[in-house]
Design a protein around this motif. Sequence first.
Motif, PDB file in Angstrom:
ATOM      1  N   ASN A 177       0.872  -1.172   0.000  1.00 48.84           N
ATOM      2  CA  ASN A 177       0.000   0.000   0.000  1.00 48.84           C
ATOM      3  C   ASN A 177       0.913   1.228   0.000  1.00 48.84           C
ATOM      4  N   ALA A 178       0.965   1.923  -1.138  1.00 50.05           N
ATOM      5  CA  ALA A 178       1.895   3.043  -1.322  1.00 50.05           C
ATOM      6  C   ALA A 178       1.742   4.117  -0.243  1.00 50.05           C
ATOM      7  N   GLU A 179       0.510   4.361   0.183  1.00 47.32           N
ATOM      8  CA  GLU A 179       0.275   5.399   1.188  1.00 47.32           C
ATOM      9  C   GLU A 179       0.794   5.013   2.566  1.00 47.32           C
ATOM     10  N   LYS A 180       0.994   3.723   2.797  1.00 45.19           N
ATOM     11  CA  LYS A 180       1.398   3.255   4.122  1.00 45.19           C
ATOM     12  C   LYS A 180       2.819   2.700   4.134  1.00 45.19           C
ATOM     13  N   PHE A 181       3.558   2.904   3.040  1.00 46.44           N
ATOM     14  CA  PHE A 181       4.923   2.395   2.955  1.00 46.44           C
ATOM     15  C   PHE A 181       5.853   3.271   3.785  1.00 46.44           C
ATOM     16  N   GLY A 182       6.709   2.613   4.561  1.00 49.05           N
ATOM     17  CA  GLY A 182       7.680   3.325   5.388  1.00 49.05           C
ATOM     18  C   GLY A 182       8.857   2.425   5.709  1.00 49.05           C
ATOM     19  N   ARG A 183       9.660   2.847   6.653  1.00 45.28           N
ATOM     20  CA  ARG A 183      10.878   2.099   7.008  1.00 45.28           C
ATOM     21  C   ARG A 183      10.620   0.657   7.433  1.00 45.28           C
ATOM     22  N   PRO A 184       9.608   0.387   8.270  1.00 52.10           N
ATOM     23  CA  PRO A 184       9.378  -1.020   8.646  1.00 52.10           C
ATOM     24  C   PRO A 184       9.095  -1.904   7.425  1.00 52.10           C
ATOM     25  N   ALA A 185       8.286  -1.413   6.497  1.00 49.10           N
ATOM     26  CA  ALA A 185       7.986  -2.187   5.289  1.00 49.10           C
ATOM     27  C   ALA A 185       9.240  -2.335   4.434  1.00 49.10           C
ATOM     28  N   PHE A 186      10.045  -1.290   4.344  1.00 49.47           N
ATOM     29  CA  PHE A 186      11.293  -1.378   3.583  1.00 49.47           C
ATOM     30  C   PHE A 186      12.211  -2.443   4.181  1.00 49.47           C
ATOM     31  N   ARG A 187      12.353  -2.455   5.504  1.00 49.55           N
ATOM     32  CA  ARG A 187      13.221  -3.454   6.151  1.00 49.55           C
ATOM     33  C   ARG A 187      12.700  -4.872   5.901  1.00 49.55           C
ATOM     34  N   PHE A 188      11.377  -5.042   5.921  1.00 51.67           N
ATOM     35  CA  PHE A 188      10.767  -6.335   5.618  1.00 51.67           C
ATOM     36  C   PHE A 188      11.120  -6.760   4.185  1.00 51.67           C
ATOM     37  N   LEU A 189      10.949  -5.870   3.227  1.00 51.33           N
ATOM     38  CA  LEU A 189      11.270  -6.175   1.826  1.00 51.33           C
ATOM     39  C   LEU A 189      12.744  -6.521   1.664  1.00 51.33           C
ATOM     40  N   LYS A 190      13.592  -5.749   2.300  1.00 54.06           N
ATOM     41  CA  LYS A 190      15.044  -5.966   2.193  1.00 54.06           C
ATOM     42  C   LYS A 190      15.423  -7.338   2.751  1.00 54.06           C
ATOM     43  N   LYS A 191      14.890  -7.682   3.907  1.00 55.10           N
ATOM     44  CA  LYS A 191      15.188  -8.977   4.531  1.00 55.10           C
ATOM     45  C   LYS A 191      14.644 -10.120   3.679  1.00 55.10           C
ATOM     46  N   LEU A 192      13.435  -9.972   3.154  1.00 60.46           N
ATOM     47  CA  LEU A 192      12.847 -10.995   2.294  1.00 60.46           C
ATOM     48  C   LEU A 192      13.701 -11.187   1.039  1.00 60.46           C
ATOM     49  N   ASP A 193      14.163 -10.098   0.454  1.00 60.64           N
ATOM     50  CA  ASP A 193      15.027 -10.172  -0.723  1.00 60.64           C
ATOM     51  C   ASP A 193      16.316 -10.938  -0.401  1.00 60.64           C
TER      52      ASP A 193
END
Length: 177
Positions: free
Chosen positions: A64-80
């Motif tokens: 959800n673009a409106e709710k994207f922030g650092r926690p979501a970024f860290r989740f994506l980075k770790k998943l990657d």
Amino acid sequence: MKAFSMLVLLTAAAACQADVESGPKAGEKVGEVKVTVVVGEKEGKEIDFAAERKDEPTVYLFVNAEKFGRPAFRFLKKLDEKIGDAADKAEVVAVWVGDAAKSKEYLERAKGSLKFGKTALTVFDGVGPNGWGINADAHVTAVVVVKGKVVKSFAFVSLNEKDEEAVTAELTKAIKK
């Protein structure tokens, strides 16, 4: 008494937020995921990732673009970082949902710092592709897919990098079956 009432209301609000459902049900065949690739191998192209990935293990993330922030970024980075541990051909398709033009602009500005190895960053104009049942209240919806079928959907209203463990565990378990 007022303090107790306020506590009950806050607890109820938190419980309601934790019960968000989003994404297709386990066992369903994945539908079309036609998106525009902003960062990744197919940059600049509009493709259907479901058709492209076919039977390959894939985690689709509807962000959800409106709710994207650092926690979501860290989740994506770790998943990657961890997705390759599940299978060599496993990949992540991150789909920013909402205003595609704004999301594309953001991702193009940020792509220098968003260094991913196994994740395509894409945009979709709207809540999500037809048939995917993406809930706008979820900050991120993760859909684990193996052999073209949904293994499990996760709806996160708040998340951190530790949430990656549940997603990759489901992917690994499904691959081993």
